[in-house]
Each structure stands twice: as structure tokens, then as C-alpha cells.
Design an enzyme around this catalytic site. Structure first.
Site, PDB file in Angstrom:
ATOM      1  N   SER A  56      -3.007  -8.156   2.886  1.00 43.01           N
ATOM      2  CA  SER A  56      -3.034  -7.920   4.487  1.00 43.01           C
ATOM      3  C   SER A  56      -3.613  -9.082   5.227  1.00 43.01           C
ATOM      4  O   SER A  56      -3.048  -9.563   6.152  1.00 43.01           O
ATOM      5  CB  SER A  56      -4.088  -6.824   4.541  1.00 43.01           C
ATOM      6  OG  SER A  56      -3.751  -5.729   3.800  1.00 43.01           O
ATOM      7  N   ARG A 104      -1.930  -5.879  -8.426  1.00 44.71           N
ATOM      8  CA  ARG A 104      -0.767  -6.760  -8.172  1.00 44.71           C
ATOM      9  C   ARG A 104      -0.887  -7.777  -9.286  1.00 44.71           C
ATOM     10  O   ARG A 104       0.307  -7.714 -10.109  1.00 44.71           O
ATOM     11  CB  ARG A 104      -1.055  -7.467  -6.870  1.00 44.71           C
ATOM     12  CG  ARG A 104      -0.860  -6.447  -5.778  1.00 44.71           C
ATOM     13  CD  ARG A 104      -1.497  -7.042  -4.297  1.00 44.71           C
ATOM     14  NE  ARG A 104      -3.016  -7.336  -4.712  1.00 44.71           N
ATOM     15  CZ  ARG A 104      -3.724  -8.140  -3.537  1.00 44.71           C
ATOM     16  NH1 ARG A 104      -3.043  -8.827  -2.772  1.00 44.71           N
ATOM     17  NH2 ARG A 104      -4.924  -8.415  -4.184  1.00 44.71           N
ATOM     18  N   LYS A 154     -15.110  -8.167   4.726  1.00 53.68           N
ATOM     19  CA  LYS A 154     -13.973  -8.519   5.470  1.00 53.68           C
ATOM     20  C   LYS A 154     -14.290  -8.580   7.192  1.00 53.68           C
ATOM     21  O   LYS A 154     -14.985  -7.699   7.444  1.00 53.68           O
ATOM     22  CB  LYS A 154     -12.844  -7.743   5.036  1.00 53.68           C
ATOM     23  CG  LYS A 154     -12.369  -8.214   3.527  1.00 53.68           C
ATOM     24  CD  LYS A 154     -11.363  -7.387   3.179  1.00 53.68           C
ATOM     25  CE  LYS A 154     -10.706  -7.604   1.740  1.00 53.68           C
ATOM     26  NZ  LYS A 154      -9.930  -6.516   1.442  1.00 53.68           N
ATOM     27  N   HIS A 159       0.994  -1.294  -0.111  1.00 50.78           N
ATOM     28  CA  HIS A 159       0.024   0.132  -0.154  1.00 50.78           C
ATOM     29  C   HIS A 159       0.991   1.247   0.016  1.00 50.78           C
ATOM     30  O   HIS A 159       0.622   2.091  -0.652  1.00 50.78           O
ATOM     31  CB  HIS A 159      -0.835   0.105   1.277  1.00 50.78           C
ATOM     32  CG  HIS A 159      -1.968  -1.263   1.388  1.00 50.78           C
ATOM     33  ND1 HIS A 159      -2.227  -1.837   2.316  1.00 50.78           N
ATOM     34  CD2 HIS A 159      -2.865  -1.362   0.423  1.00 50.78           C
ATOM     35  CE1 HIS A 159      -3.299  -2.754   2.018  1.00 50.78           C
ATOM     36  NE2 HIS A 159      -3.838  -2.237   0.799  1.00 50.78           N
TER      37      HIS A 159
HETATM   38  N1  COA Z   1       0.387  -4.215  -2.866  1.00 52.56           N
HETATM   39  C1  COA Z   1       0.052  -5.307  -1.822  1.00 52.56           C
HETATM   40  N2  COA Z   1      -1.183  -5.401  -1.492  1.00 52.56           N
HETATM   41  C2  COA Z   1      -2.165  -4.911  -1.965  1.00 52.56           C
HETATM   42  C3  COA Z   1      -1.923  -3.522  -2.591  1.00 52.56           C
HETATM   43  C4  COA Z   1      -0.480  -3.495  -3.163  1.00 52.56           C
HETATM   44  N3  COA Z   1      -0.397  -2.488  -3.791  1.00 52.56           N
HETATM   45  N4  COA Z   1      -3.166  -3.179  -3.167  1.00 52.56           N
HETATM   46  C5  COA Z   1      -3.842  -3.935  -2.161  1.00 52.56           C
HETATM   47  N5  COA Z   1      -3.371  -4.933  -1.663  1.00 52.56           N
HETATM   48  C6  COA Z   1      -4.061  -5.909  -1.056  1.00 52.56           C
HETATM   49  C7  COA Z   1      -4.373  -5.595   0.502  1.00 52.56           C
HETATM   50  O1  COA Z   1      -3.616  -5.947   1.266  1.00 52.56           O
HETATM   51  C8  COA Z   1      -5.990  -6.268   0.682  1.00 52.56           C
HETATM   52  O2  COA Z   1      -5.754  -7.641   1.075  1.00 52.56           O
HETATM   53  P1  COA Z   1      -6.706  -8.490   1.783  1.00 52.56           P
HETATM   54  O3  COA Z   1      -8.092  -8.611   0.738  1.00 52.56           O
HETATM   55  O4  COA Z   1      -6.283  -9.615   2.121  1.00 52.56           O
HETATM   56  O5  COA Z   1      -7.318  -7.722   2.863  1.00 52.56           O
HETATM   57  C9  COA Z   1      -6.370  -6.487  -0.925  1.00 52.56           C
HETATM   58  O6  COA Z   1      -5.496  -6.275  -1.878  1.00 52.56           O
HETATM   59  C10 COA Z   1      -7.250  -5.203  -1.209  1.00 52.56           C
HETATM   60  O7  COA Z   1      -7.345  -4.234  -0.052  1.00 52.56           O
HETATM   61  P2  COA Z   1      -7.589  -2.916  -0.338  1.00 52.56           P
HETATM   62  O8  COA Z   1      -6.833  -1.971  -1.023  1.00 52.56           O
HETATM   63  O9  COA Z   1      -7.341  -2.252   1.096  1.00 52.56           O
HETATM   64  O10 COA Z   1      -9.184  -2.514  -0.572  1.00 52.56           O
HETATM   65  P3  COA Z   1     -10.278  -3.390  -0.431  1.00 52.56           P
HETATM   66  O11 COA Z   1     -10.936  -4.481  -1.286  1.00 52.56           O
HETATM   67  O12 COA Z   1     -10.507  -4.043   1.070  1.00 52.56           O
HETATM   68  O13 COA Z   1     -11.508  -2.232  -0.266  1.00 52.56           O
HETATM   69  C11 COA Z   1     -13.148  -0.718  -1.338  1.00 52.56           C
HETATM   70  C12 COA Z   1     -11.949  -1.909  -1.610  1.00 52.56           C
HETATM   71  C13 COA Z   1     -12.994  -0.346   0.078  1.00 52.56           C
HETATM   72  C14 COA Z   1     -12.641   0.319  -2.330  1.00 52.56           C
HETATM   73  C15 COA Z   1     -14.541  -1.165  -1.463  1.00 52.56           C
HETATM   74  O14 COA Z   1     -14.783  -2.115  -0.923  1.00 52.56           O
HETATM   75  C16 COA Z   1     -15.299   0.067  -1.672  1.00 52.56           C
HETATM   76  O15 COA Z   1     -15.306   0.950  -2.492  1.00 52.56           O
HETATM   77  N6  COA Z   1     -16.153   0.143  -0.457  1.00 52.56           N
HETATM   78  C17 COA Z   1     -17.273   1.086  -0.203  1.00 52.56           C
HETATM   79  C18 COA Z   1     -18.585   0.660  -0.716  1.00 52.56           C
HETATM   80  C19 COA Z   1     -18.874   0.542  -2.208  1.00 52.56           C
HETATM   81  O16 COA Z   1     -18.788   1.565  -2.839  1.00 52.56           O
HETATM   82  N7  COA Z   1     -19.151  -0.565  -2.765  1.00 52.56           N
HETATM   83  C20 COA Z   1     -19.244  -0.349  -4.260  1.00 52.56           C
HETATM   84  C21 COA Z   1     -18.109  -0.543  -4.837  1.00 52.56           C
HETATM   85  S1  COA Z   1     -18.385  -0.564  -6.463  1.00 52.56           S
END
Ligand code: COA
Length: 167
Positions: free
Chosen positions: A131, A93, A44, A20
Site C-alpha cells: 500500500s 508475499r 502507520k 489484498h
Molecule cells: N499483496 C500485496 N500487498 C500486501 C498483501 C498482499 N497479499 N498483504 C499485505 N500487503 C501489504 C499491504 O499493502 C501493507 O503495505 P504497507 O506496509 O505499505 O501499508 C502491508 O503488506 C501489510 O498491511 P496489512 O495487511 O493491511 O496489515 P497491517 O500490517 O497494516 O496490519 C494488523 C496488521 C492490523 C493485523 C496488526 O497491526 C494488528 O493486529 N493490529 C491490532 C493491534 C494488535 O492486536 N497488536 C498486537 C498484534 S500481535
């Protein structure tokens, strides 16, 4: 015409990893102002509270003057509209991220046609990182030094120790 773009990097960041941070640093070189928008991912189960995740992100980005941490609940598209931003940053990724990210980018654009999602390729040293994996390694007593910033490592170790005491 160059507009002052306010870009938003949303995520659950539970916990924030070096992957991140790599995206945040690179995005901070591309945009004049970045907001890291922390939220609850309803799919999650989070180990850190929203405030704890905000505090960790604040610590690891304190040197980046154009990066601010915020939080939101509800739809991301509504949050963007409220703060008058239409640029989303997401990290990619591996190929398997693409389908989910593509769907999310298109859905956000359907909800608000002004929204553009910009994807940054994750540094190759973090392509395998997530994560959940970091949490699992920490819970099984493995070394997470290479995957998370020092303050995150410290807090995660504390949290895991407390969790195993209470079980
Ligand atoms: N390097 C390493 N790992 C990475 C990374 C990077 N550059 N980018 C993402 N990751 C990993 C994270 O560690 C995480 O791992 P996990 O699945 O084990 O927790 C995963 O990839 C993605 O996590 P993150 O980037 O924190 O986002 P998320 O997928 O948890 O969140 C939101 C996504 C919050 C953007 C989405 O759920 C959202 O928009 N929510 C609001 C509600 C909404 O509008 N919904 C409709 C969407 S269309």
C-alpha cells in the site's frame, strides 16, 4: 467434524490493493464466512480514514456474498474473542514478511491459545506490491492501474490531488 468457520482477515488496508483482493477472493473459496476487519495500525500514518477504507473494501468485495467488512480498535485477539472467531487469515508475499507475520501469529496465540493463523501465498504478480508503494507512486504521478481496483485508483488520485493543493 466440519465446523462452520468464521475467518477474519485483519489489516489496515490503506488503501486496499489488488494483492489484498486476491487474498480475499481465495479465502472466500476456502471459508464459509470471512470478516475483513479494518483497523488503525498505530505504527502507520494513514491517508484514508477508517470509514473511507471500509467503504472502499465494501465496493471491491460487493460481489462476494460470504465476505463482510467490519472494524475494530485495540487488540486483535480481543476482537476475535468478542466475535467468537479463532481463525486469522494473512497474506505472505516475500521472505521478509515471514518474520513479522510469524511473530504476530505467535503473539496472538500467546494472547489467546485458540487463535490459529492461516497464511495464503500472495499471487506472484503481487509479491512486490504494498500500500505504501502504491501511495508513493500515486503521489509522484505514476500509473497505479495495475496495482489497485478501479474505484481505489479513482479515490487515491482525488486524495493525492487534494493533498498537493493543500501543501
Ligand atoms: N499483496 C500485496 N500487498 C500486501 C498483501 C498482499 N497479499 N498483504 C499485505 N500487503 C501489504 C499491504 O499493502 C501493507 O503495505 P504497507 O506496509 O505499505 O501499508 C502491508 O503488506 C501489510 O498491511 P496489512 O495487511 O493491511 O496489515 P497491517 O500490517 O497494516 O496490519 C494488523 C496488521 C492490523 C493485523 C496488526 O497491526 C494488528 O493486529 N493490529 C491490532 C493491534 C494488535 O492486536 N497488536 C498486537 C498484534 S500481535
Amino acid at each position: 467434524m466440519t465446523k462452520k468457520i468464521l475467518a477474519v482477515y485483519p489489516g489496515s488496508f490503506d488503501p486496499p490493493t489488488k494483492g489484498h483482493l486476491d487474498i480475499i477472493i481465495r479465502a472466500s473459496h476456502l471459508f464459509p464466512k470471512i470478516i475483513i476487519a479494518v483497523t488503525k495500525n498505530i505504527n502507520k500514518k494513514h491517508i484514508f480514514s477508517l470509514q473511507e477504507r471500509i467503504d472502499l473494501l465494501q465496493k471491491i468485495t460487493e460481489k462476494l456474498k460470504n465476505v463482510k467488512i467490519s472494524s475494530f480498535s485495540g487488540l486483535l485477539a480481543n476482537y476475535l474473542e468478542n466475535i467468537n472467531s479463532f481463525v486469522l487469515i494473512r497474506g505472505l508475499r516475500v521472505l521478509s514478511d515471514f518474520e513479522y507475520e510469524f511473530q504476530m501469529a505467535l503473539m496472538n496465540r500467546k494472547l489467546n491459545k485458540k487463535i490459529e493463523t492461516i497464511f495464503l501465498m500472495t499471487d506472484q504478480s503481487y509479491t512486490f506490491l504494498s500500500s505504501s508503494m502504491v501511495k508513493e507512486i500515486a503521489m509522484l504521478g505514476g500509473n497505479i492501474k495495475n496495482f489497485v481496483p478501479e474505484c481505489v485508483e479513482k479515490e487515491l488520485k482525488k486524495r493525492v490531488a487534494n493533498l498537493s493543493k493543500s501543501n
